[in-house]
Design a protein around this motif. Sequence first.
Motif, mmCIF file in Angstrom:
data_model
loop_
_atom_site.group_PDB
_atom_site.id
_atom_site.type_symbol
_atom_site.label_atom_id
_atom_site.label_comp_id
_atom_site.label_asym_id
_atom_site.label_seq_id
_atom_site.Cartn_x
_atom_site.Cartn_y
_atom_site.Cartn_z
ATOM 1 N N ASN A 3 0.812 -1.220 0.000
ATOM 2 C CA ASN A 3 0.000 0.000 0.000
ATOM 3 C C ASN A 3 0.843 1.267 0.000
ATOM 4 O O ASN A 3 0.440 2.297 -0.562
ATOM 5 C CB ASN A 3 -0.938 -0.010 1.205
ATOM 6 N N HIS A 4 2.047 1.223 0.612
ATOM 7 C CA HIS A 4 2.837 2.443 0.791
ATOM 8 C C HIS A 4 4.049 2.534 -0.133
ATOM 9 O O HIS A 4 4.691 3.589 -0.180
ATOM 10 C CB HIS A 4 3.303 2.566 2.245
ATOM 11 N N ALA A 5 4.409 1.464 -0.839
ATOM 12 C CA ALA A 5 5.556 1.510 -1.749
ATOM 13 C C ALA A 5 5.101 2.119 -3.075
ATOM 14 O O ALA A 5 4.570 1.426 -3.954
ATOM 15 C CB ALA A 5 6.130 0.115 -1.951
ATOM 16 N N LEU A 6 5.320 3.405 -3.245
ATOM 17 C CA LEU A 6 4.769 4.142 -4.374
ATOM 18 C C LEU A 6 5.534 3.912 -5.676
ATOM 19 O O LEU A 6 5.010 4.180 -6.752
ATOM 20 C CB LEU A 6 4.749 5.643 -4.048
ATOM 21 N N CYS A 7 6.789 3.448 -5.594
ATOM 22 C CA CYS A 7 7.615 3.240 -6.796
ATOM 23 C C CYS A 7 7.781 1.770 -7.151
ATOM 24 O O CYS A 7 8.598 1.412 -7.995
ATOM 25 C CB CYS A 7 8.992 3.882 -6.609
ATOM 26 N N LEU A 8 7.035 0.914 -6.483
ATOM 27 C CA LEU A 8 7.207 -0.528 -6.646
ATOM 28 C C LEU A 8 6.899 -0.963 -8.075
ATOM 29 O O LEU A 8 5.861 -0.609 -8.638
ATOM 30 C CB LEU A 8 6.291 -1.260 -5.660
ATOM 31 N N LYS A 9 7.820 -1.748 -8.663
ATOM 32 C CA LYS A 9 7.640 -2.262 -10.022
ATOM 33 C C LYS A 9 7.247 -3.733 -10.013
ATOM 34 O O LYS A 9 6.465 -4.175 -10.850
ATOM 35 C CB LYS A 9 8.927 -2.086 -10.827
ATOM 36 N N THR A 10 7.823 -4.501 -9.058
ATOM 37 C CA THR A 10 7.552 -5.937 -8.995
ATOM 38 C C THR A 10 7.402 -6.376 -7.543
ATOM 39 O O THR A 10 8.218 -6.000 -6.690
ATOM 40 C CB THR A 10 8.690 -6.749 -9.640
ATOM 41 N N ALA A 11 6.370 -7.168 -7.286
ATOM 42 C CA ALA A 11 6.188 -7.793 -5.970
ATOM 43 C C ALA A 11 5.979 -9.282 -6.198
ATOM 44 O O ALA A 11 4.973 -9.695 -6.776
ATOM 45 C CB ALA A 11 5.003 -7.181 -5.238
ATOM 46 N N LYS A 12 6.949 -10.091 -5.780
ATOM 47 C CA LYS A 12 6.886 -11.535 -5.972
ATOM 48 C C LYS A 12 6.735 -12.195 -4.611
ATOM 49 O O LYS A 12 7.623 -12.102 -3.763
ATOM 50 C CB LYS A 12 8.148 -12.035 -6.674
ATOM 51 N N ILE A 13 5.616 -12.878 -4.395
ATOM 52 C CA ILE A 13 5.315 -13.465 -3.084
ATOM 53 C C ILE A 13 5.001 -14.946 -3.273
ATOM 54 O O ILE A 13 4.111 -15.316 -4.045
ATOM 55 C CB ILE A 13 4.134 -12.752 -2.414
ATOM 56 N N SER A 14 5.740 -15.781 -2.577
ATOM 57 C CA SER A 14 5.515 -17.229 -2.658
ATOM 58 C C SER A 14 5.157 -17.752 -1.287
ATOM 59 O O SER A 14 5.811 -17.428 -0.294
ATOM 60 C CB SER A 14 6.764 -17.933 -3.200
ATOM 61 N N SER A 15 4.107 -18.558 -1.213
ATOM 62 C CA SER A 15 3.665 -19.139 0.053
ATOM 63 C C SER A 15 3.971 -20.619 0.073
ATOM 64 O O SER A 15 4.191 -21.235 -0.966
ATOM 65 C CB SER A 15 2.159 -18.905 0.251
ATOM 66 N N GLU A 16 3.991 -21.184 1.265
ATOM 67 C CA GLU A 16 4.287 -22.607 1.432
ATOM 68 C C GLU A 16 2.999 -23.352 1.747
ATOM 69 O O GLU A 16 2.310 -23.017 2.718
ATOM 70 C CB GLU A 16 5.303 -22.820 2.558
ATOM 71 N N PRO A 17 2.635 -24.379 0.981
ATOM 72 C CA PRO A 17 1.365 -25.076 1.185
ATOM 73 C C PRO A 17 1.258 -25.769 2.530
ATOM 74 O O PRO A 17 0.174 -25.941 3.053
ATOM 75 C CB PRO A 17 1.331 -26.095 0.033
ATOM 76 N N TYR A 18 2.408 -26.165 3.109
ATOM 77 C CA TYR A 18 2.346 -26.863 4.393
ATOM 78 C C TYR A 18 2.258 -25.881 5.559
ATOM 79 O O TYR A 18 2.068 -26.269 6.694
ATOM 80 C CB TYR A 18 3.570 -27.765 4.586
ATOM 81 N N VAL A 19 2.401 -24.583 5.277
ATOM 82 C CA VAL A 19 2.239 -23.565 6.317
ATOM 83 C C VAL A 19 0.866 -22.915 6.206
ATOM 84 O O VAL A 19 0.186 -22.656 7.186
ATOM 85 C CB VAL A 19 3.349 -22.491 6.213
ATOM 86 N N VAL A 20 0.464 -22.626 4.974
ATOM 87 C CA VAL A 20 -0.806 -21.970 4.723
ATOM 88 C C VAL A 20 -1.899 -23.023 4.588
ATOM 89 O O VAL A 20 -1.776 -23.957 3.804
ATOM 90 C CB VAL A 20 -0.721 -21.126 3.436
ATOM 91 N N GLY A 21 -2.997 -22.866 5.359
ATOM 92 C CA GLY A 21 -4.063 -23.845 5.312
ATOM 93 C C GLY A 21 -4.739 -23.900 3.961
ATOM 94 O O GLY A 21 -4.929 -24.958 3.391
ATOM 95 N N ASN A 22 -5.125 -22.746 3.418
ATOM 96 C CA ASN A 22 -5.783 -22.685 2.123
ATOM 97 C C ASN A 22 -4.973 -21.764 1.223
ATOM 98 O O ASN A 22 -5.136 -20.543 1.253
ATOM 99 C CB ASN A 22 -7.215 -22.169 2.291
ATOM 100 N N LYS A 23 -4.096 -22.347 0.432
ATOM 101 C CA LYS A 23 -3.191 -21.534 -0.372
ATOM 102 C C LYS A 23 -3.944 -20.719 -1.406
ATOM 103 O O LYS A 23 -3.613 -19.554 -1.654
ATOM 104 C CB LYS A 23 -2.158 -22.434 -1.063
ATOM 105 N N GLN A 24 -4.968 -21.293 -2.005
ATOM 106 C CA GLN A 24 -5.723 -20.581 -3.026
ATOM 107 C C GLN A 24 -6.383 -19.332 -2.450
ATOM 108 O O GLN A 24 -6.364 -18.267 -3.060
ATOM 109 C CB GLN A 24 -6.783 -21.505 -3.631
ATOM 110 N N GLN A 25 -6.939 -19.447 -1.258
ATOM 111 C CA GLN A 25 -7.568 -18.294 -0.619
ATOM 112 C C GLN A 25 -6.526 -17.246 -0.253
ATOM 113 O O GLN A 25 -6.770 -16.037 -0.364
ATOM 114 C CB GLN A 25 -8.335 -18.739 0.637
#
Length: 491
Positions: A449-471
């Motif tokens: 929300n606050h990074a005004l010059c951001l060009k790329t945001a790459k976020i990877s989650s782990e299925p065994y940590v996150v209960g519902n990865k799709q959500q």
Amino acid sequence: MTNQKRTRVCSNPNTKRNISELPDELVLKILSFLSTKHAVATSLLSKRWKSVWTMVPRLKYEVKGNSYRSERFLDESLFAHQSHFLESISLTIDAYKDIGPWIRTALHHHHCHLREIKIDANYIARTKLPPEMFTCKTLVVLKLKGIVMDVVEPLTTVCLPSLETLHVVSSSRLFDSGSLRMLLSSCNVLTDLIIISKSTFYDDDVFDVSWCKTLVSLKLEGFKDVIMSRSNRISSPEAPTPSSLPFLKTLHASRMVNSKKDSFRRLLSNCPLLSDLALEEKTSRVLLNSDIAMPCLQRLSIITKVKDSTHLCKLLNSYISKLATIAPSFKYFDIHELLFDTRTCFCARVRLTRDPSTLEDARIFLRIVHLEMCIRSERSGKMLVHLLQCFINLKVLKLIKHVYEQGFLYVWEPPRSVPECLLSSLEVLEWRGYTGVYGDRELVSYLLNHALCLKTAKISSEPYVVGNKQQTLKDLAAMSRGSKPCELVLN
């Protein structure tokens, strides 16, 4: 059902034809990535495949427990293998074994071509190494890993003229000081050396780096100290000291139980090509108190305890300020913290810009453009806020969550004012191991929300940590972004 499917696949004439038409060179390369057990299983495909595995240049075995069947398979396959093809043998064992007969078979049967031996024994395995292993003239790579490792007989003869890589990781005292010196002094082309003791067996020994002057990479752990012999001392005290390690580029030394500043100062002064240095803080202080010329040093890593964000910034400022004067090529600074007494947990890594217009600026933090950091607790969250406020020219931010870490960022408190780097410079955000819960979600939402010059945001989650990865991915995609052109990459 499984057997029927497998039969249909194997009986498909097109499948047979395609596999058989592959050139031998490609087939052998593919089989080299398999364990020997699976490579031998291909002999059942057809007559053409019956002996293909015997020409695979790399054999990989796993011997579990005291299985007579697996030991018999190892014996028979070693003898059946074509002697003029084997280049590498790898043994992974998890019980007491005298591996001497297998190693001797490999050495005697393939003595003209064997270039690599790897032995990995886990914590319940006691491994005896045959002395013949240390007289193989063709051996280029030797890697030994195990809790308890012994040589069947004390080393009296060493002949490894081709050895370039030697890795020894063990809790036992595999080599006494005399044997180690004899071993290393006989390796005239050794470039990569790792000796790690997980216990205190080497506490009474010092490691003399002058034993092997051809080294390019050296990693030591568990010795008393690292020294340089004075055999190269020249007659005139005013004359410059010759370089004892003229090719060394990487030096990592930790758990030096009685290290002395003078020994490390002398060592670092005689490594003109050193570019990657890792030391414990008590040892690395020699850099702060000396004017050692290190023209090629690009990366410094220190292992220490970080009290809080103020302490972290003080460490960054002290080392970067000093290295800016004695190491003109310096770019990267890493800080590691001990985790579970034996492993190190990555804490923070910064990269400095090489822009000539900023090199003369005395404010060190202005030169930091890249930050990588572990996010695993409220403590690390507070450190991140402090660093974002200090690094006003930050362009790349990478947040990491290691698989084996159990901590969570339960609560994250945003700063009172938005850090300047978010408003004016941050272009890349990457988060590996995102959990999607607790403070993780609040932190990533704030950054997007606050990074005004951001060009790329790459976020990877782990299925065994996150209960519902799709959500979780849907929640990330729905977050508001201060930079409209920002490309959000989720996986």
